[in-house]
Structure formats: structure tokens, C-alpha cells
Design an enzyme around this catalytic site. Structure first.
Site, short mmCIF file in Angstrom:
data_model
loop_
_atom_site.label_atom_id
_atom_site.label_comp_id
_atom_site.label_asym_id
_atom_site.label_seq_id
_atom_site.Cartn_x
_atom_site.Cartn_y
_atom_site.Cartn_z
N TYR A 75 0.88 -1.37 0.24
CA TYR A 75 0.08 0.21 -0.07
C TYR A 75 0.78 0.95 0.06
O TYR A 75 0.26 2.54 -0.29
CB TYR A 75 -0.58 0.16 1.40
CG TYR A 75 -2.17 -1.04 1.01
CD1 TYR A 75 -3.14 -0.77 0.05
CD2 TYR A 75 -2.33 -1.98 1.89
CE1 TYR A 75 -4.02 -1.34 -0.03
CE2 TYR A 75 -3.73 -2.74 1.69
CZ TYR A 75 -4.22 -2.95 0.65
OH TYR A 75 -5.08 -2.98 0.71
N ASN A 115 -13.06 -3.53 4.34
CA ASN A 115 -13.98 -3.36 2.96
C ASN A 115 -14.29 -4.87 2.04
O ASN A 115 -14.71 -4.64 1.53
CB ASN A 115 -14.18 -2.21 2.79
CG ASN A 115 -12.91 -1.69 2.28
OD1 ASN A 115 -11.91 -2.84 1.47
ND2 ASN A 115 -12.23 -1.15 0.99
N GLU A 161 0.20 -6.17 -8.87
CA GLU A 161 0.24 -6.34 -7.69
C GLU A 161 0.17 -7.81 -7.62
O GLU A 161 0.74 -9.09 -6.49
CB GLU A 161 -0.72 -6.09 -7.42
CG GLU A 161 -1.44 -4.51 -6.89
CD GLU A 161 -2.83 -4.25 -6.58
OE1 GLU A 161 -2.85 -2.44 -6.92
OE2 GLU A 161 -3.79 -4.60 -7.00
#
Ligand code: ADP
Ligand code: MG
Length: 145
Positions: A57, A120, A134
Site C-alpha cells: 500500500y 471492506n 500487485e
């Protein structure tokens, strides 16, 4: 050599986040993903260290929620997924819904399973370029895509 499906825009990267895994929602989420027409091309159950969550992140480093996010994302097992479908990045963002579940459309994965804007339930890449970056964070041998 066959044209990379990453380059062709047909692959995205996802994670089932610690809250959803801990609550036993991985199976239901995978079922929604498959029913929506995504093919699971790679899948791994793993856990991020806080340091690796920080690297994943990195783009959010300056955001006020960064430290909490890294702590949450390393708090338990996650499932890392490489998914294939036509126009995968956009199609998957539509399936998961808005970052904040309060704003997510009915029937989306986050609307159904997310607990908060942070916890989430799922991650979805925001571009073809980031999908490859990623996916490479968790999987090697991605030349096959
Ligand atoms: P998305 O996951 O929808 O692409 P972002 O890339 O903006 O959203 O943020 C990455 C993750 O950081 C989110 O999925 C969520 O877990 C967390 N996050 C984003 N915004 C906030 C916020 N305002 N407060 C707490 N956590 C947040
Ligand atoms: Mg994002």
C-alpha cells in the site's frame, strides 16, 4: 509468443481481506466472483507482515489511514487471487462496489460483506499496470498470463 493477457487487459488482482477470511466469508465471496464470470487463475492463502502490507500500500503512505491499514491488513490470513475476465479491472471494481460500503451499490461484495471503509472485505486493482505489479507481489511465473 502469445500476447500477455495482462497487456490485453483481461486480468486483475484481488485479495480477500482479513475480516472476510476470519468471518468465514471466503467461500461465499469466491462463489460470487465465479458466478460473475471470472476465472480463478491463481490463488494463495497467506498472511502479510506489517512491513509487506506497507510495501503493498506504498501509494497510500501519506494518507492518515496508512498505519491503521497496514496493521489491519497484516492482522490475519488473506487470500490472494489472480482473476481473468474480459475488461477484468473495471468489471471487478463494479462487482466489489465502492471503497466505503455505505456508498456501495446493493448486491456488490463490499455492500454484502464489508464491515467498514477500512475492513471492506476485498481488494481490487485499479489499473492493468497495477494488476500486474500487485499480482507479482504474491505470485511468480506470471509469464503464463
Ligand atoms: P480501494 O480499495 O477501493 O481501491 P483505496 O485504494 O482508496 O480504495 O484504499 C485502499 C484501502 O485503504 C481501502 O480498500 C480501505 O481498506 C482503506 N481505506 C481507504 N480509505 C480509507 C479511509 N478513509 N479510512 C480508513 N481506511 C481507508
Ligand atoms: Mg485502490
Amino acid at each position: 509468443m502469445q500476447k500477455s493477457q495482462f497487456m490485453a487487459g483481461n486480468v486483475t488482482f484481488s485479495m480477500i481481506k482479513p475480516d472476510a477470511y476470519a468471518d468465514g466469508n471466503s467461500g461465499a465471496i469466491l462463489q460470487m466472483i465465479e458466478k460473475a464470470g471470472f476465472k480463478i487463475k491463481a490463488l494463495k492463502l497467506t498472511q502479510l507482515s506489517e512491513q509487506n502490507a506497507g510495501k503493498f500500500y506504498e501509494v497510500h503512505r501519506e494518507r492518515p489511514f496508512y498505519k491503521d491499514l497496514c496493521s489491519y491488513m497484516s492482522s490475519g490470513p488473506i487470500m490472494a487471487l489472480v482473476l481473468e475476465k474480459q475488461d477484468a479491472v473495471a468489471a471487478f471494481r463494479k462487482l466489489i462496489g465502492a471503497t466505503n460500503p455505505a456508498q456501495a451499490e446493493e448486491g456488490t461484495i463490499r455492500k454484502i460483506f464489508a464491515k467498514s471503509i477500512e475492513a471492506n472485505a476485498v481488494h481490487g486493482s485499479d489499473s492493468d499496470e497495477n494488476a500486474l505489479i500487485e499480482a507479482s507481489f504474491f505470485f511468480s511465473g506470471l509469464e503464463m498470463f
